[in-house]
Design a protein around this motif. Structure first.
Motif, PDB file in Angstrom:
ATOM      1  N   LEU A   5       0.832  -1.201   0.000  1.00  0.00           N
ATOM      2  CA  LEU A   5       0.000   0.000   0.000  1.00  0.00           C
ATOM      3  C   LEU A   5       0.867   1.252   0.000  1.00  0.00           C
ATOM      4  O   LEU A   5       0.602   2.193  -0.743  1.00  0.00           O
ATOM      5  N   VAL A  17      -3.939   0.969  -5.393  1.00  0.00           N
ATOM      6  CA  VAL A  17      -4.480   1.390  -4.099  1.00  0.00           C
ATOM      7  C   VAL A  17      -5.909   0.867  -3.954  1.00  0.00           C
ATOM      8  O   VAL A  17      -6.265   0.269  -2.932  1.00  0.00           O
ATOM      9  N   LEU A  20      -5.877  -2.981  -3.471  1.00  0.00           N
ATOM     10  CA  LEU A  20      -5.426  -3.373  -2.134  1.00  0.00           C
ATOM     11  C   LEU A  20      -6.479  -3.070  -1.075  1.00  0.00           C
ATOM     12  O   LEU A  20      -6.700  -3.865  -0.164  1.00  0.00           O
ATOM     13  N   LEU A  21      -7.134  -1.923  -1.196  1.00  0.00           N
ATOM     14  CA  LEU A  21      -8.151  -1.551  -0.210  1.00  0.00           C
ATOM     15  C   LEU A  21      -9.423  -2.364  -0.378  1.00  0.00           C
ATOM     16  O   LEU A  21     -10.139  -2.590   0.587  1.00  0.00           O
ATOM     17  N   VAL A  26      -6.770  -4.167   4.921  1.00  0.00           N
ATOM     18  CA  VAL A  26      -5.642  -3.273   5.153  1.00  0.00           C
ATOM     19  C   VAL A  26      -6.050  -2.174   6.124  1.00  0.00           C
ATOM     20  O   VAL A  26      -7.106  -1.578   5.983  1.00  0.00           O
ATOM     21  N   VAL A  28      -5.729   1.304   6.912  1.00  0.00           N
ATOM     22  CA  VAL A  28      -5.270   2.513   6.214  1.00  0.00           C
ATOM     23  C   VAL A  28      -4.646   3.533   7.159  1.00  0.00           C
ATOM     24  O   VAL A  28      -4.064   4.513   6.691  1.00  0.00           O
ATOM     25  N   PRO A  38      -0.412   6.247   5.100  1.00  0.00           N
ATOM     26  CA  PRO A  38      -0.575   6.419   3.653  1.00  0.00           C
ATOM     27  C   PRO A  38      -1.183   7.779   3.293  1.00  0.00           C
ATOM     28  O   PRO A  38      -0.772   8.405   2.319  1.00  0.00           O
ATOM     29  N   LEU A  54      -8.410   6.898   0.075  1.00  0.00           N
ATOM     30  CA  LEU A  54      -8.025   6.528   1.441  1.00  0.00           C
ATOM     31  C   LEU A  54      -9.051   7.029   2.456  1.00  0.00           C
ATOM     32  O   LEU A  54      -9.407   6.305   3.399  1.00  0.00           O
TER      33      LEU A  54
END
Length: 91
Positions: A5, A17, A20-21, A26, A28, A38, A54
């Motif tokens: 990330l 991004v 992955l999210l 994850v 953040v 991040p 994010l």
């Protein structure tokens, strides 16, 4: 946390991004070995879309985010991101 990330954020790789999210559990708000989240990295470099993604996934805006956006990469003030943070806090 995996560095994946952080690498994706640093490279402003929005597709990675998002992947992955979306596919991984994850955190953040987890910091890297230098204490940066991040979101703090993304706002420093002015990566608006990455910041927005994010935030949508639960990233917390802290004082350091504002400071990094105000004194961004190469001395640039990230006005668009500062405005995004203000809008997001007023929700």
């Amino acid at each position: 946390m995996d560095d994946f990330l952080f690498r994706a954020v640093y490279m402003s790789d929005l597709d990675t991004v998002e992947k992955l999210l979306g596919e991984h559990n994850v955190d953040v708000n987890e910091a890297d070995q230098l204490g940066r989240t991040p979101l703090q990295i993304a706002c420093y470099f002015g990566y608006y879309e990455v910041c927005k993604k994010l935030l949508e996934k639960g990233a917390k805006i802290d004082e350091d985010c504002f400071r990094r956006a105000q004194n961004g990469w190469d001395g640039h003030r990230q006005n668009e991101i500062i405005e995004l943070f203000r809008e997001w806090q007023n929700r």
